[in-house]
Design a protein around this motif. Structure first.
Motif, short mmCIF file in Angstrom:
data_model
loop_
_atom_site.label_atom_id
_atom_site.label_comp_id
_atom_site.label_asym_id
_atom_site.label_seq_id
_atom_site.Cartn_x
_atom_site.Cartn_y
_atom_site.Cartn_z
N GLY A 1 6.20 -21.25 3.09
CA GLY A 1 4.93 -21.44 3.80
C GLY A 1 4.47 -20.17 4.50
O GLY A 1 3.26 -19.87 4.50
N CYS A 2 5.39 -19.43 5.09
CA CYS A 2 5.03 -18.17 5.77
C CYS A 2 4.49 -17.16 4.77
O CYS A 2 3.50 -16.46 5.05
N ILE A 3 5.11 -17.06 3.60
CA ILE A 3 4.66 -16.12 2.57
C ILE A 3 3.26 -16.51 2.10
O ILE A 3 2.38 -15.66 1.96
N LEU A 4 3.04 -17.78 1.87
CA LEU A 4 1.73 -18.23 1.41
C LEU A 4 0.66 -17.98 2.47
O LEU A 4 -0.46 -17.56 2.16
N MET A 5 0.98 -18.18 3.74
CA MET A 5 0.02 -17.92 4.82
C MET A 5 -0.29 -16.43 4.92
O MET A 5 -1.44 -16.04 5.13
N TRP A 6 0.73 -15.58 4.77
CA TRP A 6 0.52 -14.13 4.76
C TRP A 6 -0.48 -13.75 3.67
O TRP A 6 -1.44 -13.01 3.90
N LEU A 7 -0.29 -14.31 2.48
CA LEU A 7 -1.18 -14.00 1.36
C LEU A 7 -2.58 -14.56 1.61
O LEU A 7 -3.58 -13.87 1.36
N LEU A 8 -2.66 -15.76 2.10
CA LEU A 8 -3.95 -16.39 2.40
C LEU A 8 -4.78 -15.51 3.34
O LEU A 8 -5.97 -15.27 3.10
N LYS A 9 -4.16 -15.02 4.40
CA LYS A 9 -4.87 -14.16 5.36
C LYS A 9 -5.40 -12.90 4.70
O LYS A 9 -6.54 -12.49 4.95
N GLN A 10 -4.57 -12.27 3.87
CA GLN A 10 -5.02 -11.04 3.21
C GLN A 10 -6.18 -11.31 2.25
O GLN A 10 -7.14 -10.54 2.18
N CYS A 11 -6.09 -12.42 1.52
CA CYS A 11 -7.17 -12.76 0.59
C CYS A 11 -8.48 -13.03 1.34
O CYS A 11 -9.54 -12.53 0.95
N LEU A 12 -8.41 -13.81 2.42
CA LEU A 12 -9.62 -14.15 3.17
C LEU A 12 -10.25 -12.94 3.85
O LEU A 12 -11.46 -12.84 3.95
N GLN A 13 -9.41 -12.02 4.34
CA GLN A 13 -9.94 -10.83 4.99
C GLN A 13 -10.69 -9.95 4.00
O GLN A 13 -11.73 -9.38 4.33
N GLN A 14 -10.17 -9.83 2.78
CA GLN A 14 -10.76 -8.92 1.81
C GLN A 14 -11.81 -9.56 0.92
O GLN A 14 -12.71 -8.87 0.42
N ARG A 15 -11.70 -10.87 0.70
CA ARG A 15 -12.65 -11.59 -0.16
C ARG A 15 -13.03 -12.90 0.51
O ARG A 15 -12.59 -13.98 0.12
N PRO A 16 -13.87 -12.86 1.56
CA PRO A 16 -14.17 -14.05 2.34
C PRO A 16 -14.85 -15.18 1.56
O PRO A 16 -14.83 -16.32 2.00
N GLY A 17 -15.42 -14.93 0.42
CA GLY A 17 -16.06 -15.98 -0.37
C GLY A 17 -15.08 -16.76 -1.23
O GLY A 17 -15.46 -17.71 -1.93
N LEU A 18 -13.81 -16.35 -1.18
CA LEU A 18 -12.78 -17.02 -1.98
C LEU A 18 -11.87 -17.84 -1.08
O LEU A 18 -11.83 -17.64 0.12
N ALA A 19 -11.13 -18.74 -1.69
CA ALA A 19 -10.14 -19.54 -0.96
C ALA A 19 -8.87 -19.59 -1.80
O ALA A 19 -8.92 -19.53 -3.03
N LEU A 20 -7.75 -19.71 -1.12
CA LEU A 20 -6.45 -19.85 -1.79
C LEU A 20 -6.02 -21.29 -1.62
O LEU A 20 -5.61 -21.70 -0.54
N TYR A 21 -6.17 -22.07 -2.68
CA TYR A 21 -5.89 -23.51 -2.65
C TYR A 21 -4.42 -23.75 -2.93
O TYR A 21 -3.94 -23.43 -4.02
N PRO A 22 -3.67 -24.35 -1.98
CA PRO A 22 -2.25 -24.60 -2.21
C PRO A 22 -2.01 -25.80 -3.12
O PRO A 22 -2.67 -26.83 -3.00
N GLU A 23 -1.07 -25.62 -4.04
CA GLU A 23 -0.55 -26.71 -4.87
C GLU A 23 -1.59 -27.46 -5.69
O GLU A 23 -1.37 -28.60 -6.09
N GLN A 24 -2.73 -26.85 -6.00
CA GLN A 24 -3.74 -27.51 -6.83
C GLN A 24 -3.22 -27.60 -8.26
O GLN A 24 -2.85 -26.60 -8.86
N GLY A 25 -3.18 -28.79 -8.81
CA GLY A 25 -2.73 -28.96 -10.18
C GLY A 25 -3.71 -28.34 -11.16
O GLY A 25 -4.92 -28.52 -11.04
N LEU A 26 -3.18 -27.58 -12.14
CA LEU A 26 -4.01 -26.92 -13.14
C LEU A 26 -3.56 -27.31 -14.54
O LEU A 26 -2.37 -27.45 -14.81
N LYS A 27 -4.53 -27.44 -15.44
CA LYS A 27 -4.24 -27.64 -16.86
C LYS A 27 -3.96 -26.27 -17.44
O LYS A 27 -4.81 -25.37 -17.35
N THR A 28 -2.78 -26.10 -18.01
CA THR A 28 -2.37 -24.79 -18.49
C THR A 28 -1.86 -24.89 -19.93
O THR A 28 -1.93 -25.93 -20.55
N GLU A 29 -1.33 -23.80 -20.42
CA GLU A 29 -0.77 -23.66 -21.75
C GLU A 29 -1.87 -23.79 -22.80
O GLU A 29 -3.04 -23.98 -22.49
#
Length: 194
Positions: free
Chosen positions: A49-77
């Motif tokens: 959780g601490c690592i993810l929060m660290w990354l979230l803060k850096q993303c929001l500071q540099q790209r405020p129009g984006l969001a880092l969504y935790p654990e969102q299920g994605l269709k892959t492969e």
């Protein structure tokens, strides 16, 4: 004539059957569907959780129009036959509104994984999930590897693989390429090694 099961003959579960299994799994169990088989996603600890929060803060500071969504299920492969839950999915703010538990990957700029301290999960994070994101054309995969104390950046998906692959030790300055376009100062990650 008898046939010997070598371990490679595995019954394949359909995506629909997997989704039903995932819906009925007891909380807080999280399942993923990788390589045609269901796998349990390990629980997250406080350091994760601490690592993810660290990354979230850096993303929001540099790209405020984006969001880092935790654990969102994605269709892959290939053909969207996999189901993965990255630690974080970087996408425009509001991107997942109205989407279900398993969202299409279009519009996701970066899938982020943080390895747990569980050696049996290594192949999933270091190859299976990464290759699934590449096959789904997610532009960047960021892997924060807690065991190796490295940050790996995979970019330029082509043919189910990432052509660009760079790995940095904790403490390095990490440039995340377009379309993400942010710089990570990773010195803080040293505080999260145990």
């Amino acid at each position: 004539m008898t046939s010997e099961n070598t371990g490679t003959d595995r019954a394949q579960l359909s995506v629909e059957d997997f989704e039903q299994l995932a819906r009925s799994a007891p909380e807080p169990t999280a399942l993923e569907f990788l390589g045609g088989r269901p796998v349990t996603k390990p629980g997250r600890d406080g350091t994760h959780g601490c690592i993810l929060m660290w990354l979230l803060k850096q993303c929001l500071q540099q790209r405020p129009g984006l969001a880092l969504y935790p654990e969102q299920g994605l269709k892959t492969e290939q053909h969207r036959k996999g189901r993965a839950r990255p630690a974080g999915s970087l996408a425009p703010e509001g991107h997942f509104a109205g989407q279900g538990e398993w969202s299409e990957p279009e519009g996701v700029l970066m899938a982020v994984d943080v390895t747990p301290h569980a050696p049996e999960t290594d192949p999933r994070y270091r190859s299976e999930k990464r290759d699934g994101y590449a096959a789904a054309d997610i532009p960047v995969h960021l892997l924060i590897d807690r065991d190796a104390c490295t940050v790996a950046v995979h970019s330029e998906p082509e043919g189910g693989k990432y052509r660009g692959r760079m790995s940095y030790p904790y403490g390095a300055t990490v440039e995340i390429p377009a379309p993400v376009g942010i710089t990570l100062e990773t010195e803080k990650l040293k505080d999260y090694t145990h």
